[in-house]
Design an enzyme around this catalytic site. Structure first.
Site, PDB file in Angstrom:
ATOM      1  CE  LYS A 187      -3.320  -1.184  -0.675  1.00  0.00           C
ATOM      2  NZ  LYS A 187      -3.657  -1.667  -1.662  1.00  0.00           N
ATOM      3  CD1 TRP A 231      -1.413 -10.480 -12.443  1.00  0.00           C
ATOM      4  CD2 TRP A 231      -2.479  -8.530 -12.013  1.00  0.00           C
ATOM      5  NE1 TRP A 231      -2.617 -10.610 -12.751  1.00  0.00           N
ATOM      6  CE2 TRP A 231      -3.374  -9.532 -12.699  1.00  0.00           C
ATOM      7  CE3 TRP A 231      -3.080  -7.315 -11.648  1.00  0.00           C
ATOM      8  CZ2 TRP A 231      -4.599  -9.101 -13.061  1.00  0.00           C
ATOM      9  CZ3 TRP A 231      -4.172  -6.926 -11.956  1.00  0.00           C
ATOM     10  CH2 TRP A 231      -5.029  -7.930 -12.514  1.00  0.00           C
ATOM     11  CD1 TRP A 281       4.835  -8.865  -4.920  1.00  0.00           C
ATOM     12  CD2 TRP A 281       3.199  -8.461  -6.463  1.00  0.00           C
ATOM     13  NE1 TRP A 281       3.966  -7.557  -4.686  1.00  0.00           N
ATOM     14  CE2 TRP A 281       3.394  -7.360  -5.681  1.00  0.00           C
ATOM     15  CE3 TRP A 281       2.564  -8.427  -7.632  1.00  0.00           C
ATOM     16  CZ2 TRP A 281       2.145  -6.404  -5.795  1.00  0.00           C
ATOM     17  CZ3 TRP A 281       1.652  -7.446  -8.089  1.00  0.00           C
ATOM     18  CH2 TRP A 281       1.414  -6.328  -7.248  1.00  0.00           C
ATOM     19  CG  HIS A 320       4.615  -6.296  -1.162  1.00  0.00           C
ATOM     20  ND1 HIS A 320       4.671  -4.999  -1.746  1.00  0.00           N
ATOM     21  CD2 HIS A 320       3.158  -6.611  -1.630  1.00  0.00           C
ATOM     22  CE1 HIS A 320       3.576  -4.540  -2.216  1.00  0.00           C
ATOM     23  NE2 HIS A 320       2.675  -5.596  -2.229  1.00  0.00           N
ATOM     24  CB  SER A 336      -3.719   2.593   1.823  1.00  0.00           C
ATOM     25  OG  SER A 336      -3.919   1.971   0.541  1.00  0.00           O
ATOM     26  CB  SER A 391       1.952   6.803 -13.952  1.00  0.00           C
ATOM     27  OG  SER A 391       2.767   7.987 -14.000  1.00  0.00           O
ATOM     28  NE  ARG A 432      -8.246   4.234   0.855  1.00  0.00           N
ATOM     29  CZ  ARG A 432      -8.127   5.174   1.590  1.00  0.00           C
ATOM     30  NH1 ARG A 432      -9.458   5.568   2.023  1.00  0.00           N
ATOM     31  NH2 ARG A 432      -6.934   5.804   1.733  1.00  0.00           N
ATOM     32  CE  LYS A 433     -11.036   9.227   0.940  1.00  0.00           C
ATOM     33  NZ  LYS A 433     -11.227   9.992   2.478  1.00  0.00           N
TER      34      LYS A 433
HETATM   35  P1  A3P Z   1      -5.190   4.524  -1.012  1.00  0.00           P
HETATM   36  O1  A3P Z   1      -5.893   3.289  -0.626  1.00  0.00           O
HETATM   37  O2  A3P Z   1      -4.748   5.549  -0.094  1.00  0.00           O
HETATM   38  O3  A3P Z   1      -5.906   5.332  -1.973  1.00  0.00           O
HETATM   39  P2  A3P Z   1      -0.191  -0.503  -3.440  1.00  0.00           P
HETATM   40  O4  A3P Z   1      -0.161  -0.497  -5.054  1.00  0.00           O
HETATM   41  O5  A3P Z   1       1.086  -0.512  -3.071  1.00  0.00           O
HETATM   42  O6  A3P Z   1      -1.244  -1.463  -3.203  1.00  0.00           O
HETATM   43  O7  A3P Z   1      -0.789   0.939  -3.081  1.00  0.00           O
HETATM   44  C1  A3P Z   1      -2.228   1.209  -3.588  1.00  0.00           C
HETATM   45  C2  A3P Z   1      -2.238   2.709  -2.743  1.00  0.00           C
HETATM   46  O8  A3P Z   1      -1.617   3.699  -3.941  1.00  0.00           O
HETATM   47  C3  A3P Z   1      -3.490   3.172  -2.852  1.00  0.00           C
HETATM   48  O9  A3P Z   1      -3.844   4.163  -1.836  1.00  0.00           O
HETATM   49  C4  A3P Z   1      -3.916   3.683  -4.335  1.00  0.00           C
HETATM   50  O10 A3P Z   1      -4.914   4.653  -4.449  1.00  0.00           O
HETATM   51  C5  A3P Z   1      -2.497   4.372  -4.458  1.00  0.00           C
HETATM   52  N1  A3P Z   1      -2.173   4.926  -5.774  1.00  0.00           N
HETATM   53  C6  A3P Z   1      -2.023   3.873  -6.857  1.00  0.00           C
HETATM   54  N2  A3P Z   1      -1.799   4.527  -8.022  1.00  0.00           N
HETATM   55  C7  A3P Z   1      -1.781   5.798  -7.535  1.00  0.00           C
HETATM   56  C8  A3P Z   1      -1.640   7.087  -8.636  1.00  0.00           C
HETATM   57  N3  A3P Z   1      -1.255   6.922  -9.773  1.00  0.00           N
HETATM   58  N4  A3P Z   1      -1.404   8.200  -7.855  1.00  0.00           N
HETATM   59  C9  A3P Z   1      -1.462   8.440  -6.559  1.00  0.00           C
HETATM   60  N5  A3P Z   1      -1.968   7.097  -5.859  1.00  0.00           N
HETATM   61  C10 A3P Z   1      -1.975   5.868  -6.280  1.00  0.00           C
END
Ligand code: A3P
Length: 283
Positions: free
Chosen positions: A41, A69, A74, A96, A126, A215, A245-246
């Protein structure tokens, strides 16, 4: 649902002793390999997207047609064995893994590692939502209870603090670029250039613009190859919480009480003692 491997929790939907042993002891790192290492996250999918786009000189075709993926798989997951060996060099590989479980052959190679870290309060929020929406993880319960688990490392991939400390501890032995989620948010273009410089890839302005655009949070939220909508609801129920999510810095303020935040700060300062690193906590 879970296994504990040398004290660290791993989800069994995608890991087992064999896959972890393969990653650590049998996987051969090549000098040209580029690793995307994160605590969960913290921007894993984001960096998968950035690396794919840089690798494709800004051409978004691959990043819109193949799931993230598969493009940047991974190393520790069951599916890696057999697949990674067939990938063309330079291979883009995600992990990870805490450093003690990483392929031993990394330390005899010239491979490059990009470690993306995110401030742990937002990482916690997150992760909480991720536990909530994942069919393969337990119900996280109340945020207060989950916070205690997070702080004591009783979550997947273990302690955020140990993960970061472990990887920073090998920065003189490994070709490592340390970057933060908040830096990617604040300066996407500068961050892409930084990654390009690190991996030795020269892109023109137009290509860099395309990497940044494809991106962005908005683009990745709409892209089926990055938003995890290809995964069935039983594995990731995006009606409970979307994977994308956010995508902001400072959301923790909507979840932490003052007392929880103060307690977190005490633990943070204790565990991060002597580490020369700071995070942005608010945008
Ligand atoms: P939130 O849950 O706070 O929105 P991972 O890929 O390591 O699982 O991380 C997921 C988190 O990265 C999520 O955070 C996701 O929304 C955020 N994320 C993924 N792509 C993103 C982007 N291009 N810009 C900002 N946040 C991003």
């Amino acid at each position: 649902m879970y296994m504990i491997h040398r004290g660290v929790i791993f989800p069994t939907n995608s890991h087992d002793e064999e896959s972890l042993d393969y990653a650590e002891n049998r996987f051969q790192v090549w000098d040209e390999d580029i690793f995307n290492v994160t605590y969960p996250k913290s921007g894993t999918t984001w960096m998968q997207q950035i690396l794919t786009l840089i690798h494709s000189n800004g051409d978004p075709t691959l990043s819109r047609s193949v799931p993230s993926w598969e493009r940047v798989p991974w190393i520790e997951q069951r599916t890696a064995h057999g697949y990674l060996e067939t990938r063309p060099s330079p291979r883009l590989i995600t992990s990870h893994l805490p450093v003690q479980f990483f392929p031993k052959s990394l330390f005899h190679s010239k491979a490059k590692v990009i470690y993306t870290a995110r401030n742990p309060k937002d990482t916690f929020v997150s992760l909480y939502h991720f536990y909530n929406m994942s069919g393969f993880l337990e119900d996280p319960g109340a945020t207060q209870d989950f916070l205690n688990k997070f702080l004591s490392g009783e979550v997947i991939y273990g302690s955020w603090f140990d993960h970061l400390r472990g990887w920073l501890g090998v920065k003189d032995k490994v070709n490592l670029l340390f970057i933060t989620y908040e830096e990617l948010l604040q300066d996407p273009r500068g961050s892409v250039i930084k990654v390009c410089n690190f991996i030795g890839k020269k892109l023109d302005d137009k290509a860099i613009d395309s990497v940044v655009e494809n991106s962005s949070f908005k683009s990745m939220k709409e892209n089926q190859m990055t938003n995890y909508s290809l995964v069935p609801d039983s594995i990731m129920n995006q009606k409970k919480s979307p994977f994308m999510r956010k995508g902001i810095c400072g959301d923790w303020k909507n979840y932490f009480t003052v007392a929880e935040s103060e307690h977190f700060d005490v633990v943070y300062h204790e565990k991060m003692r002597n580490l020369d690193i700071s995070f942005t906590w608010d945008k």
